[in-house]
Design an enzyme around this catalytic site. Sequence first.
Site, short mmCIF file in Angstrom:
data_model
loop_
_atom_site.label_atom_id
_atom_site.label_comp_id
_atom_site.label_asym_id
_atom_site.label_seq_id
_atom_site.Cartn_x
_atom_site.Cartn_y
_atom_site.Cartn_z
N THR A 38 -26.62 81.75 -71.91
CA THR A 38 -25.35 82.42 -71.63
C THR A 38 -24.31 81.43 -71.13
OG1 THR A 38 -26.40 84.53 -71.10
CG2 THR A 38 -24.23 84.15 -70.18
N LYS A 64 -19.74 89.90 -73.01
CA LYS A 64 -21.03 89.38 -73.50
C LYS A 64 -21.92 90.54 -73.93
CE LYS A 64 -24.29 88.57 -70.59
NZ LYS A 64 -25.09 88.03 -69.46
N ARG A 88 -25.86 91.36 -74.90
CA ARG A 88 -27.23 90.84 -74.90
C ARG A 88 -27.99 91.48 -76.05
NH1 ARG A 88 -30.05 88.00 -71.43
NH2 ARG A 88 -28.49 88.22 -69.79
N GLY A 138 -58.30 81.06 -57.47
CA GLY A 138 -56.86 81.17 -57.29
C GLY A 138 -56.42 82.13 -56.22
#
Length: 369
Positions: A283, A249, A251, A95
């Site tokens: 949200t 709002k 959280r 990778g």
Amino acid sequence: MNEQDTTAVLSPNAASVDETQPSSPTGTASSATGLPGGQGKTASPATEKKRAGKLSEAKRFKIFCGSANRELAEEICKFVGVPLGETRLQRFSDGEVHFQLLENVRGADVFVVQPTCFPVDQHLVELLIMMDALKRASAGRITVVVPYYGYARQDRKDRPRVAITSKLVADLLTTAGANRALLVDLHAAQIQGFFNIPVDHLFASPVLVGYFRDLNLPNLTVVSPDAGGVERARFFAKKLEVPLAIVDKRRTDINVTEVMNVIGDVKGRTCLILDDIIDTAGTLVKTAEALLAQGADKVYACASHAVLSGPAVERIANSRLEQVVVTNTIPLQEHAAKVGKIKVLSIAGLLGRAIESIHMETSVSTLFN
């Protein structure tokens, strides 16, 4: 690992790596950064094309891109009138990134376009390696163009023993060789101060404002989904000459929010929720439901960065939102592109004009209007 074990990241129709060559990781040249593996042809120096009378003839001007958003980089190059730089991008079998420039950049004014979108760590490391290659190839100036700046949401210590990742990424970019940065709609404006190099901070609002002005929605009110986005929403509302409302709002955890109160009159009005990022869309959907519960007639939404992780696309598709408008700072996922409610606007012209201004050393602030 020895070099016979390299594996190229291939695009459709690309040739695989010839593992019989022992000298170095192999593969044919791509026409631009981000097209690993190539198309089976030998790279030749790119012929530079410049806009007459606009781009400086005194110093060379080049644009490269990583694999994160090749389409946007091609649009920018088409707007500016220069070819996308030729590179070879491959990965070892474990990778690790192997990157090589296939044209001379000594003394050139170079712009590297790479949003650090999903997979974030992979694209960030790819960007750092690209800049290191440019620095070691003696590029005259390296401007990192990051349409979406990942790790921006951790911009302060809001709880004990957490990292400030937006500062860490700024330090990484500077150490890797960036001489200046061109960013779009940072999650927090103060992130500009985390850089010790010049930063040009663009806003996608001119593109979004133009779209909604043309829609001419009746009784429009712009809504900020939280207190942190009030300044952004106020600017947007001023440009559209409409009222502003705010959603309080709270959280409760990462990617988990609880909508509390709507501040402002939204009854009987068309609401436009404005945000910088749509991640899981939790949200966004909760804000739309709160506005409709307060009597809003219709709810639209727009954002600069369509991260759209986890259940975001399904939430938007099943929501009562009329339309969600985003820009192409992040390439839209295939299943998201099939959702009729999601519309993508291009910011290639905005970034192209900013790149021209930086190269010509003229004002970038005129683009804010």
